[in-house]
Design a protein around this motif. Structure first.
Motif, PDB file in Angstrom:
ATOM      1  N   MET A  83      40.432  34.508  33.046  1.00  0.00           N
ATOM      2  CA  MET A  83      39.508  35.512  32.543  1.00  0.00           C
ATOM      3  C   MET A  83      38.062  35.121  32.871  1.00  0.00           C
ATOM      4  O   MET A  83      37.267  35.967  33.318  1.00  0.00           O
ATOM      5  CB  MET A  83      39.688  35.670  31.028  1.00  0.00           C
ATOM      6  N   PHE A  84      37.731  33.850  32.672  1.00  0.00           N
ATOM      7  CA  PHE A  84      36.382  33.378  32.981  1.00  0.00           C
ATOM      8  C   PHE A  84      36.096  33.506  34.473  1.00  0.00           C
ATOM      9  O   PHE A  84      35.001  33.918  34.887  1.00  0.00           O
ATOM     10  CB  PHE A  84      36.231  31.917  32.541  1.00  0.00           C
ATOM     11  N   SER A  85      37.087  33.182  35.306  1.00  0.00           N
ATOM     12  CA  SER A  85      36.915  33.270  36.748  1.00  0.00           C
ATOM     13  C   SER A  85      36.714  34.712  37.188  1.00  0.00           C
ATOM     14  O   SER A  85      35.904  34.985  38.088  1.00  0.00           O
ATOM     15  CB  SER A  85      38.140  32.679  37.464  1.00  0.00           C
ATOM     16  N   SER A  86      37.443  35.651  36.558  1.00  0.00           N
ATOM     17  CA  SER A  86      37.282  37.065  36.901  1.00  0.00           C
ATOM     18  C   SER A  86      35.864  37.540  36.617  1.00  0.00           C
ATOM     19  O   SER A  86      35.234  38.214  37.441  1.00  0.00           O
ATOM     20  CB  SER A  86      38.287  37.915  36.112  1.00  0.00           C
ATOM     21  N   MET A  87      35.354  37.160  35.446  1.00  0.00           N
ATOM     22  CA  MET A  87      33.986  37.566  35.095  1.00  0.00           C
ATOM     23  C   MET A  87      32.959  36.899  36.006  1.00  0.00           C
ATOM     24  O   MET A  87      32.003  37.530  36.453  1.00  0.00           O
ATOM     25  CB  MET A  87      33.714  37.219  33.623  1.00  0.00           C
ATOM     26  N   MET A  88      33.187  35.607  36.295  1.00  0.00           N
ATOM     27  CA  MET A  88      32.251  34.877  37.149  1.00  0.00           C
ATOM     28  C   MET A  88      32.234  35.462  38.559  1.00  0.00           C
ATOM     29  O   MET A  88      31.180  35.592  39.189  1.00  0.00           O
ATOM     30  CB  MET A  88      32.632  33.398  37.210  1.00  0.00           C
ATOM     31  N   SER A  89      33.405  35.829  39.061  1.00  0.00           N
ATOM     32  CA  SER A  89      33.476  36.382  40.414  1.00  0.00           C
ATOM     33  C   SER A  89      32.722  37.703  40.508  1.00  0.00           C
ATOM     34  O   SER A  89      32.038  37.968  41.500  1.00  0.00           O
ATOM     35  CB  SER A  89      34.932  36.573  40.835  1.00  0.00           C
ATOM     36  N   MET A  90      32.839  38.531  39.452  1.00  0.00           N
ATOM     37  CA  MET A  90      32.121  39.811  39.448  1.00  0.00           C
ATOM     38  C   MET A  90      30.604  39.589  39.428  1.00  0.00           C
ATOM     39  O   MET A  90      29.851  40.220  40.180  1.00  0.00           O
ATOM     40  CB  MET A  90      32.529  40.650  38.232  1.00  0.00           C
ATOM     41  N   LEU A  91      30.169  38.690  38.562  1.00  0.00           N
ATOM     42  CA  LEU A  91      28.724  38.424  38.453  1.00  0.00           C
ATOM     43  C   LEU A  91      28.185  37.814  39.736  1.00  0.00           C
ATOM     44  O   LEU A  91      27.121  38.201  40.233  1.00  0.00           O
ATOM     45  CB  LEU A  91      28.464  37.490  37.270  1.00  0.00           C
ATOM     46  N   LEU A  92      28.919  36.851  40.281  1.00  0.00           N
ATOM     47  CA  LEU A  92      28.477  36.189  41.508  1.00  0.00           C
ATOM     48  C   LEU A  92      28.468  37.158  42.685  1.00  0.00           C
ATOM     49  O   LEU A  92      27.534  37.166  43.496  1.00  0.00           O
ATOM     50  CB  LEU A  92      29.403  35.002  41.794  1.00  0.00           C
ATOM     51  N   ALA A  93      29.514  37.990  42.754  1.00  0.00           N
ATOM     52  CA  ALA A  93      29.579  38.977  43.840  1.00  0.00           C
ATOM     53  C   ALA A  93      28.427  39.978  43.749  1.00  0.00           C
ATOM     54  O   ALA A  93      27.801  40.321  44.756  1.00  0.00           O
ATOM     55  CB  ALA A  93      30.925  39.699  43.792  1.00  0.00           C
ATOM     56  N   ALA A  94      28.150  40.449  42.539  1.00  0.00           N
ATOM     57  CA  ALA A  94      27.039  41.398  42.353  1.00  0.00           C
ATOM     58  C   ALA A  94      25.702  40.761  42.715  1.00  0.00           C
ATOM     59  O   ALA A  94      24.843  41.397  43.347  1.00  0.00           O
ATOM     60  CB  ALA A  94      27.021  41.889  40.906  1.00  0.00           C
ATOM     61  N   LEU A  95      25.531  39.491  42.348  1.00  0.00           N
ATOM     62  CA  LEU A  95      24.274  38.789  42.644  1.00  0.00           C
ATOM     63  C   LEU A  95      24.089  38.591  44.145  1.00  0.00           C
ATOM     64  O   LEU A  95      23.032  38.879  44.699  1.00  0.00           O
ATOM     65  CB  LEU A  95      24.261  37.437  41.921  1.00  0.00           C
ATOM     66  N   LEU A  96      25.144  38.110  44.828  1.00  0.00           N
ATOM     67  CA  LEU A  96      25.044  37.851  46.264  1.00  0.00           C
ATOM     68  C   LEU A  96      24.908  39.137  47.083  1.00  0.00           C
ATOM     69  O   LEU A  96      24.382  39.123  48.194  1.00  0.00           O
ATOM     70  CB  LEU A  96      26.257  37.048  46.741  1.00  0.00           C
ATOM     71  N   SER A  97      25.402  40.236  46.521  1.00  0.00           N
ATOM     72  CA  SER A  97      25.292  41.515  47.243  1.00  0.00           C
ATOM     73  C   SER A  97      23.834  41.959  47.401  1.00  0.00           C
ATOM     74  O   SER A  97      23.519  42.741  48.298  1.00  0.00           O
ATOM     75  CB  SER A  97      26.083  42.601  46.514  1.00  0.00           C
ATOM     76  N   ILE A  98      22.965  41.458  46.536  1.00  0.00           N
ATOM     77  CA  ILE A  98      21.540  41.811  46.624  1.00  0.00           C
ATOM     78  C   ILE A  98      20.968  41.357  47.965  1.00  0.00           C
ATOM     79  O   ILE A  98      20.175  42.061  48.595  1.00  0.00           O
ATOM     80  CB  ILE A  98      20.752  41.178  45.460  1.00  0.00           C
ATOM     81  N   TRP A  99      21.403  40.169  48.431  1.00  0.00           N
ATOM     82  CA  TRP A  99      20.855  39.615  49.682  1.00  0.00           C
ATOM     83  C   TRP A  99      21.768  39.854  50.880  1.00  0.00           C
ATOM     84  O   TRP A  99      21.296  40.011  51.997  1.00  0.00           O
ATOM     85  CB  TRP A  99      20.634  38.110  49.531  1.00  0.00           C
ATOM     86  N   TYR A 100      23.092  39.871  50.645  1.00  0.00           N
ATOM     87  CA  TYR A 100      24.018  39.906  51.780  1.00  0.00           C
ATOM     88  C   TYR A 100      24.895  41.161  51.827  1.00  0.00           C
ATOM     89  O   TYR A 100      25.796  41.250  52.658  1.00  0.00           O
ATOM     90  CB  TYR A 100      24.925  38.663  51.748  1.00  0.00           C
ATOM     91  N   GLY A 101      24.653  42.125  50.942  1.00  0.00           N
ATOM     92  CA  GLY A 101      25.428  43.356  50.961  1.00  0.00           C
ATOM     93  C   GLY A 101      26.898  43.136  50.663  1.00  0.00           C
ATOM     94  O   GLY A 101      27.256  42.294  49.833  1.00  0.00           O
ATOM     95  N   VAL A 102      27.783  43.855  51.371  1.00  0.00           N
ATOM     96  CA  VAL A 102      29.215  43.749  51.106  1.00  0.00           C
ATOM     97  C   VAL A 102      29.742  42.351  51.445  1.00  0.00           C
ATOM     98  O   VAL A 102      30.681  41.859  50.816  1.00  0.00           O
ATOM     99  CB  VAL A 102      29.982  44.841  51.896  1.00  0.00           C
ATOM    100  N   GLY A 103      29.115  41.696  52.431  1.00  0.00           N
ATOM    101  CA  GLY A 103      29.497  40.313  52.735  1.00  0.00           C
ATOM    102  C   GLY A 103      29.250  39.392  51.556  1.00  0.00           C
ATOM    103  O   GLY A 103      30.016  38.457  51.304  1.00  0.00           O
ATOM    104  N   GLY A 104      28.178  39.641  50.802  1.00  0.00           N
ATOM    105  CA  GLY A 104      27.886  38.848  49.610  1.00  0.00           C
ATOM    106  C   GLY A 104      28.915  39.045  48.524  1.00  0.00           C
ATOM    107  O   GLY A 104      29.261  38.096  47.794  1.00  0.00           O
ATOM    108  N   VAL A 105      29.430  40.283  48.395  1.00  0.00           N
ATOM    109  CA  VAL A 105      30.493  40.541  47.422  1.00  0.00           C
ATOM    110  C   VAL A 105      31.709  39.682  47.737  1.00  0.00           C
ATOM    111  O   VAL A 105      32.291  39.034  46.864  1.00  0.00           O
ATOM    112  CB  VAL A 105      30.882  42.035  47.415  1.00  0.00           C
ATOM    113  N   VAL A 106      32.089  39.674  49.013  1.00  0.00           N
ATOM    114  CA  VAL A 106      33.254  38.886  49.431  1.00  0.00           C
ATOM    115  C   VAL A 106      33.003  37.400  49.228  1.00  0.00           C
ATOM    116  O   VAL A 106      33.878  36.664  48.754  1.00  0.00           O
ATOM    117  CB  VAL A 106      33.602  39.187  50.902  1.00  0.00           C
TER     118      VAL A 106
END
Length: 407
Positions: free
Chosen positions: A353-376
């Motif tokens: 559960m913690f990993s799922s939430m962390m992955s969403m937050l991290l993906a959303a954050l990285l998408s700011i700079w790297y777009g869809v590649g940041g999500v992945v």
């Protein structure tokens, strides 16, 4: 494992074959209604199924030679399912009375309810624990193909929407009824128990969280990409995501096949079972590495040939996404082949559960700079972190085992 592969293959194949049969006959509007009700029924049936496919089958695997224990476990799990069914049904009735009748006729909703019953009360968990699924899989596959044939023969126009859903629900219900009759024949007399049902819900809670967190992580990607990068980015993300999900999904039967056996062996010889479990985890990791390398080099060809030059970006996304494969396979093996059989359900579900939430937050954050590649990249980094966290829990659990045994 071969039978599990067959069941999973049919689970992918038959819904795909149903699409042209139903879509052409029913038309866009009626087909949309059928698919929506079908998806809601499947989603709510997962609530009734709860975590019993793992927690229930684990108990059956350990007590498979004790008929009295089998009868008690079957009765308690059925009691728990009936309790959850009652709650889900009450919520469904309220929703239907408030809104549902405005959009759908009662006949369609009733057929959807039968569909919900068919999948919610499936006894597959029982036979999975016994490691005797031959008859169950043969019956299921046969009935599903017969149902597909009847859809092709009898569904001719949009007026047949309720009939189409009724055929699918009817054969599903028949399959579930046959399976439960086989369970009763195996266990003999059993009793429903309110207290036992509550206890099963408690036992299955952390496994339910574990499964739910994994499903959320697998399903939320396209929505997150759409929110952060727009619908055009989703078109580049989804093909790569489906390739990864398809490969990982087809490895699950191996782990599910080992699951009952390892639960039983942990009761007999913990040290030998730990060695076998580590071999499975390491094997999954290196198999994932080889698969990732293969997909990395042939991904361009597959995407360009199948989807066309308009999806070149999907190829770039895929080359990042493949990094998740070895860690995803290893994490699933750690959960199903080590931690849950060791009784570390609570820690495993918390980390998932913690990993799922962390992955969403991290993906959303990285998408700011790297777009869809940041999500992945966010998903990949979270999966790697989860791997090391699960390994740490395994070693912690191992130390507790040795202390309990006085070693």
């Amino acid at each position: 494992m071969g039978l599990l592969f067959l069941a999973q293959l049919c689970g992918y194949l038959i819904p795909i074959l149903e699409i042209p049969v139903l879509a052409r006959a029913l038309g866009v509007q009626e087909y949309g209604k059928v698919v929506l009700i079908q998806s809601v029924a499947l989603l709510t049936s997962l609530l009734v199924e709860y975590g019993f496919s793992l927690s229930g089958s684990r108990q059956i695997a350990i007590a498979r030679d004790e008929r009295g224990a089998l009868a008690r476990i079957f009765g308690e799990v059925l009691s728990a399912k009936l309790m959850i069914f009652f709650v889900v049904s009450m919520v469904g009735v309220i929703v239907f009375l408030v809104q549902g009748s405005v959009f759908y006729d009662r006949e369609l909703v009733f057929m959807g309810f039968l569909y919900f019953l068919a999948f919610g009360f499936s006894p597959f968990w029982f036979f999975q624990g016994l490691e005797k699924i031959t008859v169950v899989v043969v019956v299921e596959v046969t009935l599903r193909f017969v149902g597909l044939l009847l859809l092709y023969v009898f569904i001719q126009g949009e007026q047949d929407a309720a009939l189409a859903l009724g055929i699918m629900a009817g054969f599903g219900l028949l399959n579930t009824s046959v399976g439960n009759a086989m369970c009763v024949n195996r266990v003999g007399k059993f009793c429903l128990s309110f207290a036992g049902g509550i206890e099963q819900i408690k036992l299955g809670f952390h496994v339910f969280i574990y499964k739910s967190s994994n499903n959320i992580l697998m399903s939320a990607g396209p929505s997150l990409v759409g929110v952060t990068s727009g619908h055009v980015a989703v078109a580049s993300y989804v093909p790569a995501e489906k390739i990864i999900r398809g490969f990982v999904g087809f490895v699950n039967p191996i782990l599910i096949g080992f699951y009952p056996y390892l639960n039983r062996q942990f009761q007999l010889s913990k040290s030998n079972t730990m060695r076998l479990s580590w071999m499975i985890v390491i094997g999954m990791f290196f198999a994932g590495l080889m698969a990732a390398g293969l997909i990395f080099f042939v991904g361009d060809f597959l995407i360009l040939k199948v989807l066309g030059t308009g999806f070149v970006v999907a190829s770039d996304i895929l080359k990042i996404f493949v990094l998740i494969i070895p860690f995803r396979l290893a994490n699933q093996a750690l959960g199903l082949c080590m931690l849950i059989p060791m009784g570390r359900d609570k820690a495993t579900s918390f980390l998932m559960m913690f990993s799922s939430m962390m992955s969403m937050l991290l993906a959303a954050l990285l998408s700011i700079w790297y777009g869809v590649g940041g999500v992945v990249m966010g998903f990949v980094i979270a999966e790697i972190c989860l791997f090391f966290a699960l390994v740490a829990v395994v070693f912690e659990g191992k130390n507790k085992y040795w202390k309990r045994e006085g070693v």
